[in-house]
Every structure is written in structure tokens, then in C-alpha cells.
Design a protein around this motif. Structure first.
Motif, PDB file in Angstrom:
ATOM      1  N   VAL A   8       0.855  -1.183   0.000  1.00  0.00           N
ATOM      2  CA  VAL A   8       0.000   0.000   0.000  1.00  0.00           C
ATOM      3  C   VAL A   8       0.894   1.237   0.000  1.00  0.00           C
ATOM      4  O   VAL A   8       1.806   1.346   0.824  1.00  0.00           O
ATOM      5  N   ILE A   9       0.627   2.114  -0.925  1.00  0.00           N
ATOM      6  CA  ILE A   9       1.404   3.348  -1.041  1.00  0.00           C
ATOM      7  C   ILE A   9       0.526   4.505  -0.600  1.00  0.00           C
ATOM      8  O   ILE A   9      -0.525   4.758  -1.192  1.00  0.00           O
ATOM      9  N   LEU A  10       0.935   5.186   0.458  1.00  0.00           N
ATOM     10  CA  LEU A  10       0.173   6.315   0.988  1.00  0.00           C
ATOM     11  C   LEU A  10       0.658   7.600   0.338  1.00  0.00           C
ATOM     12  O   LEU A  10       1.801   8.015   0.536  1.00  0.00           O
ATOM     13  N   GLY A  11      -0.207   8.226  -0.441  1.00  0.00           N
ATOM     14  CA  GLY A  11       0.140   9.449  -1.143  1.00  0.00           C
ATOM     15  C   GLY A  11       0.200   9.220  -2.643  1.00  0.00           C
ATOM     16  O   GLY A  11       0.914   8.316  -3.103  1.00  0.00           O
ATOM     17  N   GLY A  12      -0.549  10.019  -3.382  1.00  0.00           N
ATOM     18  CA  GLY A  12      -0.591   9.879  -4.836  1.00  0.00           C
ATOM     19  C   GLY A  12       0.124  10.998  -5.560  1.00  0.00           C
ATOM     20  O   GLY A  12      -0.229  11.328  -6.696  1.00  0.00           O
ATOM     21  N   GLY A  13       1.133  11.580  -4.905  1.00  0.00           N
ATOM     22  CA  GLY A  13       1.931  12.630  -5.533  1.00  0.00           C
ATOM     23  C   GLY A  13       3.099  12.036  -6.296  1.00  0.00           C
ATOM     24  O   GLY A  13       3.100  10.858  -6.670  1.00  0.00           O
ATOM     25  N   GLU A  14       4.142  12.840  -6.508  1.00  0.00           N
ATOM     26  CA  GLU A  14       5.306  12.419  -7.283  1.00  0.00           C
ATOM     27  C   GLU A  14       5.972  11.184  -6.689  1.00  0.00           C
ATOM     28  O   GLU A  14       6.244  10.210  -7.396  1.00  0.00           O
ATOM     29  N   SER A  15       6.223  11.193  -5.361  1.00  0.00           N
ATOM     30  CA  SER A  15       6.924  10.062  -4.750  1.00  0.00           C
ATOM     31  C   SER A  15       6.053   8.811  -4.721  1.00  0.00           C
ATOM     32  O   SER A  15       6.529   7.696  -4.963  1.00  0.00           O
ATOM     33  N   GLY A  16       4.760   8.990  -4.444  1.00  0.00           N
ATOM     34  CA  GLY A  16       3.850   7.846  -4.382  1.00  0.00           C
ATOM     35  C   GLY A  16       3.681   7.163  -5.724  1.00  0.00           C
ATOM     36  O   GLY A  16       3.733   5.926  -5.824  1.00  0.00           O
ATOM     37  N   VAL A  17       3.484   7.946  -6.766  1.00  0.00           N
ATOM     38  CA  VAL A  17       3.324   7.377  -8.109  1.00  0.00           C
ATOM     39  C   VAL A  17       4.625   6.727  -8.566  1.00  0.00           C
ATOM     40  O   VAL A  17       4.621   5.659  -9.182  1.00  0.00           O
ATOM     41  N   GLY A  18       5.755   7.354  -8.236  1.00  0.00           N
ATOM     42  CA  GLY A  18       7.049   6.757  -8.576  1.00  0.00           C
ATOM     43  C   GLY A  18       7.231   5.408  -7.905  1.00  0.00           C
ATOM     44  O   GLY A  18       7.688   4.440  -8.533  1.00  0.00           O
ATOM     45  N   ALA A  19       6.878   5.324  -6.621  1.00  0.00           N
ATOM     46  CA  ALA A  19       6.975   4.052  -5.894  1.00  0.00           C
ATOM     47  C   ALA A  19       6.044   3.010  -6.494  1.00  0.00           C
ATOM     48  O   ALA A  19       6.386   1.825  -6.584  1.00  0.00           O
ATOM     49  N   ALA A  20       4.860   3.450  -6.923  1.00  0.00           N
ATOM     50  CA  ALA A  20       3.896   2.532  -7.531  1.00  0.00           C
ATOM     51  C   ALA A  20       4.432   1.949  -8.843  1.00  0.00           C
ATOM     52  O   ALA A  20       4.285   0.749  -9.116  1.00  0.00           O
ATOM     53  N   LEU A  21       5.066   2.791  -9.644  1.00  0.00           N
ATOM     54  CA  LEU A  21       5.623   2.313 -10.922  1.00  0.00           C
ATOM     55  C   LEU A  21       6.754   1.316 -10.691  1.00  0.00           C
ATOM     56  O   LEU A  21       6.869   0.318 -11.409  1.00  0.00           O
ATOM     57  N   LEU A  22       7.585   1.592  -9.689  1.00  0.00           N
ATOM     58  CA  LEU A  22       8.673   0.669  -9.378  1.00  0.00           C
ATOM     59  C   LEU A  22       8.117  -0.656  -8.853  1.00  0.00           C
ATOM     60  O   LEU A  22       8.570  -1.732  -9.251  1.00  0.00           O
ATOM     61  N   ALA A  23       7.140  -0.582  -7.947  1.00  0.00           N
ATOM     62  CA  ALA A  23       6.522  -1.795  -7.401  1.00  0.00           C
ATOM     63  C   ALA A  23       5.865  -2.618  -8.507  1.00  0.00           C
ATOM     64  O   ALA A  23       5.916  -3.849  -8.504  1.00  0.00           O
ATOM     65  N   LYS A  24       5.241  -1.925  -9.464  1.00  0.00           N
ATOM     66  CA  LYS A  24       4.632  -2.602 -10.612  1.00  0.00           C
ATOM     67  C   LYS A  24       5.705  -3.340 -11.418  1.00  0.00           C
ATOM     68  O   LYS A  24       5.517  -4.493 -11.821  1.00  0.00           O
ATOM     69  N   LYS A  25       6.839  -2.672 -11.646  1.00  0.00           N
ATOM     70  CA  LYS A  25       7.947  -3.267 -12.387  1.00  0.00           C
ATOM     71  C   LYS A  25       8.455  -4.527 -11.682  1.00  0.00           C
ATOM     72  O   LYS A  25       8.852  -5.503 -12.329  1.00  0.00           O
ATOM     73  N   MET A  26       8.419  -4.500 -10.340  1.00  0.00           N
ATOM     74  CA  MET A  26       8.916  -5.625  -9.556  1.00  0.00           C
ATOM     75  C   MET A  26       7.888  -6.744  -9.419  1.00  0.00           C
ATOM     76  O   MET A  26       8.172  -7.793  -8.844  1.00  0.00           O
ATOM     77  N   GLY A  27       6.679  -6.497  -9.931  1.00  0.00           N
ATOM     78  CA  GLY A  27       5.663  -7.545  -9.942  1.00  0.00           C
ATOM     79  C   GLY A  27       4.790  -7.621  -8.712  1.00  0.00           C
ATOM     80  O   GLY A  27       4.067  -8.609  -8.512  1.00  0.00           O
ATOM     81  N   PRO A  92       4.983  -3.128   8.617  1.00  0.00           N
ATOM     82  CA  PRO A  92       6.255  -2.516   8.191  1.00  0.00           C
ATOM     83  C   PRO A  92       6.015  -1.312   7.277  1.00  0.00           C
ATOM     84  O   PRO A  92       5.188  -1.371   6.370  1.00  0.00           O
ATOM     85  N   MET A  93       6.749  -0.232   7.536  1.00  0.00           N
ATOM     86  CA  MET A  93       6.563   0.990   6.762  1.00  0.00           C
ATOM     87  C   MET A  93       7.938   1.541   6.385  1.00  0.00           C
ATOM     88  O   MET A  93       8.856   1.538   7.197  1.00  0.00           O
ATOM     89  N   MET A  94       8.079   2.011   5.146  1.00  0.00           N
ATOM     90  CA  MET A  94       9.349   2.565   4.699  1.00  0.00           C
ATOM     91  C   MET A  94       9.108   3.764   3.799  1.00  0.00           C
ATOM     92  O   MET A  94       8.006   3.993   3.306  1.00  0.00           O
ATOM     93  N   SER A  95      10.176   4.520   3.570  1.00  0.00           N
ATOM     94  CA  SER A  95      10.094   5.689   2.697  1.00  0.00           C
ATOM     95  C   SER A  95      10.229   5.261   1.244  1.00  0.00           C
ATOM     96  O   SER A  95      10.756   4.189   0.924  1.00  0.00           O
ATOM     97  N   GLU A  96       9.816   6.142   0.366  1.00  0.00           N
ATOM     98  CA  GLU A  96       9.942   5.903  -1.075  1.00  0.00           C
ATOM     99  C   GLU A  96      11.406   5.812  -1.495  1.00  0.00           C
ATOM    100  O   GLU A  96      11.770   4.996  -2.339  1.00  0.00           O
ATOM    101  N   VAL A  97      12.286   6.638  -0.882  1.00  0.00           N
ATOM    102  CA  VAL A  97      13.701   6.597  -1.274  1.00  0.00           C
ATOM    103  C   VAL A  97      14.360   5.293  -0.826  1.00  0.00           C
ATOM    104  O   VAL A  97      15.197   4.732  -1.537  1.00  0.00           O
ATOM    105  N   GLU A  98      13.968   4.782   0.346  1.00  0.00           N
ATOM    106  CA  GLU A  98      14.529   3.518   0.806  1.00  0.00           C
ATOM    107  C   GLU A  98      14.034   2.365  -0.066  1.00  0.00           C
ATOM    108  O   GLU A  98      14.788   1.436  -0.380  1.00  0.00           O
ATOM    109  N   PHE A  99      12.787   2.434  -0.471  1.00  0.00           N
ATOM    110  CA  PHE A  99      12.233   1.439  -1.377  1.00  0.00           C
ATOM    111  C   PHE A  99      12.997   1.441  -2.702  1.00  0.00           C
ATOM    112  O   PHE A  99      13.340   0.391  -3.251  1.00  0.00           O
ATOM    113  N   GLY A 100      13.288   2.638  -3.203  1.00  0.00           N
ATOM    114  CA  GLY A 100      14.053   2.754  -4.436  1.00  0.00           C
ATOM    115  C   GLY A 100      15.449   2.179  -4.305  1.00  0.00           C
ATOM    116  O   GLY A 100      15.949   1.482  -5.202  1.00  0.00           O
TER     117      GLY A 100
END
Length: 467
Positions: A8-27, A92-100
């Protein structure tokens, strides 16, 4: 975590959408949740990539009962109701930069933080490395999602990191970390300055022994707090006040660096630098040091610095008409930034300030304002704290919630030789989307004061006549 589990990605701004695209790429299975509105552009991206999302609410039955990991937007406070519940449930919760970073462990990371100068320094390092021909990307608080940028798999990333982004990092490691300065900021979010200091120093405390920590020796808070943190990395200072035995410094009106082998190298003379101000010199020293550890040539460093232009919204000249200069410093959202802005300008100044106060203490500005500012125009909804500090030293303090009125009042009060500067010392979210929105609207209204005739000369707009 396997790819059948839900992120679950909280926030639909630049960082949230970026995390969503990366998560999508990772399956992974993904759900984006935003308590406010998601922009049309970001909704289009999510729909195109078949990523589930919601806006104007947080569905707790999904977030709390079905998610295996939360990726949190830096804009969400730890005091938010949904964050408290997530912590209570132990998800468990992490930042978008750590996820990247988890996705791309091999990239070399240069991270920059500080109360002021992050964007300028980040851009400077990025441009120096690019000039050298390195495969480098830039992201973070500068306005680009790191999670999205790592999909490009650059060898080096330059990241501007805010205290809020660092708060959500538990393992994020920078090969080179830069701490520019620490002054009172965001104290409406942090209960005291010690918590803010702790957030900033996280950029260093998460490093390993082979990493580099570059810090401002002249900053009294940093120098004192260095004693209170366990930092394993190599600590390299920079200073404009003292010739150092290691690091970057000023001598004979020139910039020098001295490496760990005590070899001194001359970089360039101060008089050749196109931008002015101590704050710019600090940013340059930090940038030179960071670049030097990647064996960048002096030619790439000097050509980049000598070709510098103001970054948008940071001491950005708009125009000079009839001897009156207009300057956009919308990114100055704290007292320290404004201090450097006012210090770099000569008297007289018409200062447009105000916005959402962040628990500011304007005490350090009093002497400078008394010496250089003749009028203040407050652009914000609630200005009582500001007026309390300056009512006895500034004769004219005017208020408006309209950027057009602020610009036109300022110009009406000006005479040749004046500087009209938007340098708010406050956040923008009371009247604008962000500091970018505030700065661009300010520039637009300044330019509306004037038109061009057939000979390409300025004349006053028909809708406005100056006194």
C-alpha cells in the motif's frame, strides 16, 4: 516479500506514483491511497499502468488488514491518524527513497540535506558529474521520485533529502552524505529542535566506515552535535571562515581543497564566480568536495561553477525596470534562507513575506531588516507572529491574500534603486499549492505590470498605472 503480497502506497503525488511504478515493475500487487485529490496527470499514469488507487479517503480495511508493507509519502506526518494506526498494527513501513534503494543496490548514492541550499548543491553536483561524462541521475526532494528514477538504472544518483524523507529511513545508506547547515525550521512539526537535528544527522549515522560525510564546519549546531552522534564514516569539513587541515576552504580569495594526504589544490578564484553570497560559496565548497571523491577533473568543476545560473525560485532575477529589481526567492521558506537573501542585497528592499508560519523565530532577522528593509508586504492568511516581531522597526507593514495586489502595491511604493523580493520565510500551503506555484504566480504578476510595444520596448500595462 513475495510478489503476491500487497504493497500500500500512501500518497498519490510524485513520490507515491514513482513508488507505484517501481513496485509494478517488480511484480507486486499495489494499492495507492491518498486522503486528498490526486492530480489528473498522476491518475492518468496510474490508470495507464493498471494500478489500483483511491483518493479523498484512506480505506482502513485494505490498509490495515490486507497490506504487507506500507510505503509512506514524506508529506504524511507521524501524527496523522492513519500513520498512528499503522504503527499500532505493526505493519512494516518505509520511505519511497529507501524502497528505491532496495531495488537498485549497486548505484553510488550522493545525498544532500540541510535547512538551506539543498537544491542548489544537488544541482551543482549533478551538473559537475554530468559535465565529466558520468552516468548520473538526480531525484528526491528536488521534485523527482527516486523510485521512478532508479528504473533508468544510472550508475550514480544525486539525491536531495528533506528531514521528512530521512525520518522514514532506517537503513538508507549514502556513499557520500552532505550536511549543509541546521537552523530552526519545521518546529511546527517537530516538537523541538533536538528532534529536527536528529533527523538531519540520520544522513550520516546510517553510513558505513568506508563512506564519506561532508559537513559545514562553520555551522555551530553541526560542530557541537558531531560530538553527540556515532558516525562511522570519514568526516570531511568545509569552511569559509578557517583554513582547514582537511577539506575545502577559502584562502587568498580563492577556493582550495586539501585531501587526506594533506595535498593542497587550488580550484578557482572567488571573483570569477557569477553568483554572490556566502550561502552560494558554502554550496560550492560542498559540491567541490563531493565531486573530488569521484576523481572529477578540475576543468569539469570550474566550467560548471563558472556557468552557474540562479535556480528557479531561489534568488531568481525576474526583471529590472526603471531601476527597480524584482527577485523571486519563493523557495526561502525559513528564516535562515531569508537572512542570506536579505544579506546579499543592498538597501533599499521592499520585502514580500509571509505564509504558513512554521514556528519561526525571526530574532536573527531584526538587525538586518532594520538596516535594509523599508516596507514589508505580508502575503498570507495569518501574519500575527510576523507583525509582533517587526511592528516596532518597520513603519509600513501591509497585508494581502492576493499575489497580484502584493506585486502592485510593492511597485507602487518603489523608486529607482529598490529591490522588490518575494522571500517568504514561511511555507506556501495557506494560499498556494507549494512554493513553486507561489513563485510562478509571483513572476506572472510581475510580468503583467508591463507590455511590449512594436519597438520591443516596455510600457506600463493599461490595467495598471504607477504613481
Amino acid at each position: 516479500m513475495n510478489n503476491k503480497q500487497l504493497i500500500v502506497i500512501l500518497g498519490g503525488g510524485e513520490s507515491g506514483v514513482g513508488a507505484a511504478l517501481l513496485a509494478k515493475k517488480m511484480g507486486f500487487k499495489i494499492f495507492v491511497s491518498d486522503s486528498g485529490c490526486i492530480s489528473h496527470n498522476n491518475k492518468t499514469i496510474l490508470l495507464k499502468n493498471k494500478i489500483s488507487f483511491e483518493e479523498n479517503k484512506h480505506t482502513e480495511s485494505i490498509i490495515l488488514n490486507k497490506s504487507n508493507k506500507i510505503i509512506k509519502s514524506p508529506g504524511l506526518s507521524t501524527n496523522d491518524r492513519i500513520i498512528k494506526k499503522i504503527n499500532h498494527y505493526g505493519i512494516p513501513m518505509m520511505s519511497e527513497v529507501e524502497f528505491g534503494k532496495n531495488y537498485n543496490q549497486d548505484s553510488y548514492i550522493i545525498s544532500i540535506t540541510g535547512t538551506n541550499g539543498k537544491t542548489t548543491t544537488s544541482m551543482m553536483i549533478y551538473k559537475i558529474l554530468k559535465q565529466e561524462g558520468m552516468q548520473v541521475g538526480i531525484a528526491g526532494n528536488i521534485g523527482k521520485s527516486f523510485a521512478k528514477e532508479v528504473l533508468k538504472k544510472k550508475k550514480i544518483y544525486v539525491l536531495e533529502l528533506s528531514s521528512f524523507q530521512l525520518d522514514d529511513c532506517s537503513k538508507f545508506r549514502s556513499n557520500i552524505a552532505v550536511l549543509l547547515n541546521i537552523t530552526r525550521d519545521h518546529l511546527n512539526i517537530y516538537s523541538n529542535i533536538k528532534n529536527y537535528i536528529f533527523s538531519k544527522f540520520r544522513i550520516a549515522t546510517l553510513q558505513k566506515s568506508k563512506d564519506i560525510f561532508i559537513y559545514n564546519y562553520d555551522d555551530p549546531i553541526i560542530r557541537e552535535e558531531m560530538k553527540n552522534f556515532s558516525i562511522k564514516s570519514h568526516c570531511i569539513p568545509f569552511s569559509i571562515q578557517k583554513e582547514l587541515s582537511l577539506g575545502a576552504y577559502i584562502k587568498n580569495n580563492s577556493i582550495f581543497i586539501r585531501n587526506p594526504n594533506y595535498k593542497e589544490s587550488h580550484i578557482l578564484e572567488l571573483r570569477n564566480i557569477p553568483l554572490i553570497g556566502d550561502h552560494i560559496i558554502y554550496n560550492i565548497l560542498a559540491s567541490i568536495l563531493a565531486s573530488s571523491f569521484l576523481n572529477v577533473t578540475n576543468q569539469s568543476i570550474t566550467s560548471t561553477i563558472l556557468g552557474m545560473k540562479p535556480i528557479e525560485h531561489r534568488m531568481e532575477p525576474i526583471m529590472k525596470i526603471n531601476g527597480v529589481s524584482f527577485i523571486n526567492d519563493s523557495k526561502a521558506t525559513n528564516v535562515s534562507s531569508v537572512f542570506y537573501a536579505l544579506k546579499s542585497l543592498s538597501y533599499p528592499i521592499i520585502w514580500i513575506a509571509g505564509g504558513k508560519d512554521k514556528g519561526n523565530d525571526y530574532l536573527e532577522l531584526l538587525t538586518l531588516v532594520k538596516k535594509k528593509v523599508k516596507f514589508v508586504i505580508l502575503l498570507g492568511k495569518e501574519n500575527s507572529n510576523f507583525k509582533t516581531y517587526f511592528k516596532n522597526i518597520i513603519d509600513i507593514i501591509l497585508e494581502t491574500q492576493n499575489v497580484r495586489k502584493a506585486v502592485r502595491i510593492a511597485y507602487f511604493l518603489s523608486v529607482s534603486g529598490d529591490h522588490i523580493i518575494l522571500s517568504p520565510a514561511c511555507s506556501s500551503i495557506d494560499l498556494f499549492k507549494n512554493y513553486i506555484d507561489r513563485g510562478r504566480k509571483f513572476k506572472k504578476e510581475v510580468k503583467k505590470l508591463f507590455c511590449y510595444d512594436e519597438n520591443n520596448k516596455f510600457f506600463f500595462s493599461k490595467t495598471y498605472k504607477r504613481r
